[in-house]
Design a protein around this motif. Structure first.
Motif, PDB file in Angstrom:
ATOM      1  N   MET A 211       9.045 -38.180 -56.953  1.00 14.18           N
ATOM      2  CA  MET A 211      10.054 -38.626 -56.461  1.00 14.18           C
ATOM      3  C   MET A 211      10.100 -38.383 -54.703  1.00 14.18           C
ATOM      4  O   MET A 211      10.570 -36.885 -54.691  1.00 14.18           O
ATOM      5  N   SER A 212      10.340 -39.237 -53.537  1.00 20.97           N
ATOM      6  CA  SER A 212      10.227 -38.778 -52.547  1.00 20.97           C
ATOM      7  C   SER A 212      11.415 -38.408 -52.720  1.00 20.97           C
ATOM      8  O   SER A 212      12.203 -38.156 -51.172  1.00 20.97           O
ATOM      9  N   ILE A 213      12.474 -39.463 -52.550  1.00 19.91           N
ATOM     10  CA  ILE A 213      13.974 -39.143 -52.265  1.00 19.91           C
ATOM     11  C   ILE A 213      14.684 -38.447 -53.142  1.00 19.91           C
ATOM     12  O   ILE A 213      14.804 -38.799 -54.485  1.00 19.91           O
ATOM     13  N   GLN A 214      15.738 -37.340 -52.626  1.00 18.78           N
ATOM     14  CA  GLN A 214      16.954 -37.282 -53.661  1.00 18.78           C
ATOM     15  C   GLN A 214      17.973 -37.597 -52.933  1.00 18.78           C
ATOM     16  O   GLN A 214      17.758 -37.569 -52.132  1.00 18.78           O
ATOM     17  N   ARG A 215      19.078 -37.870 -53.834  1.00 15.44           N
ATOM     18  CA  ARG A 215      20.745 -37.963 -53.827  1.00 15.44           C
ATOM     19  C   ARG A 215      21.593 -37.512 -54.365  1.00 15.44           C
ATOM     20  O   ARG A 215      21.200 -37.130 -55.868  1.00 15.44           O
TER      21      ARG A 215
ATOM     22  N   LEU B  91      17.320 -37.502 -44.722  1.00 15.15           N
ATOM     23  CA  LEU B  91      16.460 -38.475 -44.896  1.00 15.15           C
ATOM     24  C   LEU B  91      15.079 -38.221 -43.666  1.00 15.15           C
ATOM     25  O   LEU B  91      15.639 -39.495 -42.961  1.00 15.15           O
ATOM     26  N   LEU B  92      13.674 -37.391 -44.291  1.00 14.23           N
ATOM     27  CA  LEU B  92      12.410 -38.386 -43.026  1.00 14.23           C
ATOM     28  C   LEU B  92      12.357 -39.745 -42.930  1.00 14.23           C
ATOM     29  O   LEU B  92      12.004 -40.288 -44.557  1.00 14.23           O
ATOM     30  N   GLY B  93      11.527 -39.533 -42.582  1.00 20.48           N
ATOM     31  CA  GLY B  93      10.293 -40.851 -42.752  1.00 20.48           C
ATOM     32  C   GLY B  93      11.030 -42.426 -41.239  1.00 20.48           C
ATOM     33  O   GLY B  93      12.264 -42.099 -41.235  1.00 20.48           O
ATOM     34  N   ALA B  94      10.343 -43.765 -41.039  1.00 21.03           N
ATOM     35  CA  ALA B  94      10.645 -44.757 -40.265  1.00 21.03           C
ATOM     36  C   ALA B  94       9.842 -45.846 -41.525  1.00 21.03           C
ATOM     37  O   ALA B  94       8.203 -45.850 -41.707  1.00 21.03           O
ATOM     38  N   PRO B  95      10.510 -46.433 -42.239  1.00 18.01           N
ATOM     39  CA  PRO B  95       9.851 -47.276 -42.672  1.00 18.01           C
ATOM     40  C   PRO B  95       9.357 -48.090 -41.731  1.00 18.01           C
ATOM     41  O   PRO B  95      10.919 -48.833 -40.564  1.00 18.01           O
ATOM     42  N   GLY B  96       9.136 -49.778 -41.815  1.00 16.67           N
ATOM     43  CA  GLY B  96       8.136 -50.347 -40.595  1.00 16.67           C
ATOM     44  C   GLY B  96       9.288 -51.811 -40.544  1.00 16.67           C
ATOM     45  O   GLY B  96       9.892 -52.331 -41.555  1.00 16.67           O
ATOM     46  N   THR B  97       9.205 -52.545 -40.154  1.00 10.56           N
ATOM     47  CA  THR B  97       9.797 -53.787 -39.409  1.00 10.56           C
ATOM     48  C   THR B  97       9.926 -54.283 -41.180  1.00 10.56           C
ATOM     49  O   THR B  97      10.620 -55.053 -41.378  1.00 10.56           O
TER      50      THR B  97
ATOM     51  N   PHE C 285      11.340 -41.069 -46.516  1.00  9.34           N
ATOM     52  CA  PHE C 285      11.680 -42.129 -47.071  1.00  9.34           C
ATOM     53  C   PHE C 285      11.079 -43.089 -48.412  1.00  9.34           C
ATOM     54  O   PHE C 285       9.875 -42.987 -47.825  1.00  9.34           O
ATOM     55  N   GLU C 286      11.508 -43.749 -48.968  1.00 14.28           N
ATOM     56  CA  GLU C 286      10.556 -44.399 -50.087  1.00 14.28           C
ATOM     57  C   GLU C 286      11.382 -45.507 -50.391  1.00 14.28           C
ATOM     58  O   GLU C 286      12.607 -45.961 -50.983  1.00 14.28           O
ATOM     59  N   GLU C 287      10.616 -47.388 -49.903  1.00 18.70           N
ATOM     60  CA  GLU C 287      11.505 -48.177 -49.770  1.00 18.70           C
ATOM     61  C   GLU C 287      11.686 -48.138 -52.060  1.00 18.70           C
ATOM     62  O   GLU C 287      12.619 -49.223 -51.700  1.00 18.70           O
ATOM     63  N   SER C 288      11.208 -48.001 -52.429  1.00 19.56           N
ATOM     64  CA  SER C 288      11.822 -48.728 -53.360  1.00 19.56           C
ATOM     65  C   SER C 288      12.845 -47.667 -54.238  1.00 19.56           C
ATOM     66  O   SER C 288      14.376 -48.236 -54.815  1.00 19.56           O
ATOM     67  N   GLU C 289      12.730 -46.611 -53.871  1.00 25.88           N
ATOM     68  CA  GLU C 289      13.984 -45.019 -53.890  1.00 25.88           C
ATOM     69  C   GLU C 289      15.253 -45.737 -52.955  1.00 25.88           C
ATOM     70  O   GLU C 289      15.841 -46.075 -53.418  1.00 25.88           O
ATOM     71  N   ALA C 290      14.624 -46.189 -52.490  1.00 26.74           N
ATOM     72  CA  ALA C 290      16.480 -46.938 -51.222  1.00 26.74           C
ATOM     73  C   ALA C 290      16.487 -47.768 -51.264  1.00 26.74           C
ATOM     74  O   ALA C 290      18.355 -48.030 -52.025  1.00 26.74           O
ATOM     75  N   LYS C 291      16.080 -48.493 -52.343  1.00 26.84           N
ATOM     76  CA  LYS C 291      16.172 -49.850 -53.303  1.00 26.84           C
ATOM     77  C   LYS C 291      17.471 -49.494 -54.049  1.00 26.84           C
ATOM     78  O   LYS C 291      18.843 -50.193 -54.540  1.00 26.84           O
ATOM     79  N   GLN C 292      16.891 -48.435 -54.972  1.00 25.85           N
ATOM     80  CA  GLN C 292      17.928 -48.008 -55.395  1.00 25.85           C
ATOM     81  C   GLN C 292      19.503 -47.098 -55.113  1.00 25.85           C
ATOM     82  O   GLN C 292      20.001 -47.200 -56.299  1.00 25.85           O
ATOM     83  N   VAL C 293      18.808 -46.362 -54.217  1.00 24.64           N
ATOM     84  CA  VAL C 293      19.677 -46.042 -53.971  1.00 24.64           C
ATOM     85  C   VAL C 293      21.108 -46.793 -53.144  1.00 24.64           C
ATOM     86  O   VAL C 293      22.124 -47.187 -54.054  1.00 24.64           O
ATOM     87  N   PHE C 294      21.252 -47.784 -52.769  1.00 26.62           N
ATOM     88  CA  PHE C 294      21.491 -48.793 -52.605  1.00 26.62           C
ATOM     89  C   PHE C 294      22.343 -49.756 -53.425  1.00 26.62           C
ATOM     90  O   PHE C 294      23.692 -49.402 -53.538  1.00 26.62           O
TER      91      PHE C 294
END
Length: 133
Positions: A1-5, A53-59, A22-31
């Motif tokens: 798991m990349s994101i801790q919340r 939170l580190l990282g940068a999602p693409g467009t 940042f990891e997209e699927s985990e970010a979706k779960q946070v929201f």
């Protein structure tokens, strides 16, 4: 798991502090979890603090995440007709937060009252909160 919340229910809002990478699927779960918690507990404000939170999602990832946030948001509205709208604020640092606020534009275009910013003060002002706690 990349994101801790850490999701905390406050008297006036849901606070989610997000750390890690940042990891997209985990970010979706946070929201999703934040929106569900707000709806369940009749809280109308969500503050998601991504300053650590580190990282940068693409467009494409920004678009997909914002589109998912919109779907979660509107699904929660289906279960609470007639209630006031939940407002969301996301605060973080660039490059995680896009300087053009593309994700915010996508979500707003889909009817989500959201503010994406690099300023905690601006996020608090948008939510009409005095402090994070």
């Amino acid at each position: 798991m990349s994101i801790q919340r850490e999701l905390t229910l406050r008297a006036t809002h849901v606070l989610v502090v997000v750390t890690g990478m940042f990891e997209e699927s985990e970010a979706k779960q946070v929201f999703r979890d934040a929106i569900e918690a707000a709806a369940k507990h009749n809280l109308l404000k969500i503050l998601i603090d991504c300053r650590q939170l580190l990282g940068a999602p693409g467009t494409a990832q920004r678009f997909d995440l914002s589109d998912s946030i919109s779907r979660f948001y509107h699904q929660s509205r289906l279960h609470a007709p007639g209630k006031a709208f939940i407002r969301l604020a996301v605060v973080g640092s660039e490059p995680l937060i896009d300087r053009d606020r593309f994700g915010e534009v996508v979500a707003r275009n889909r009817g989500v009252p959201i503010k994406v910013t690099t300023s905690i003060e601006e996020a608090l002002q948008w939510l009409e909160l005095d402090d994070v706690d």
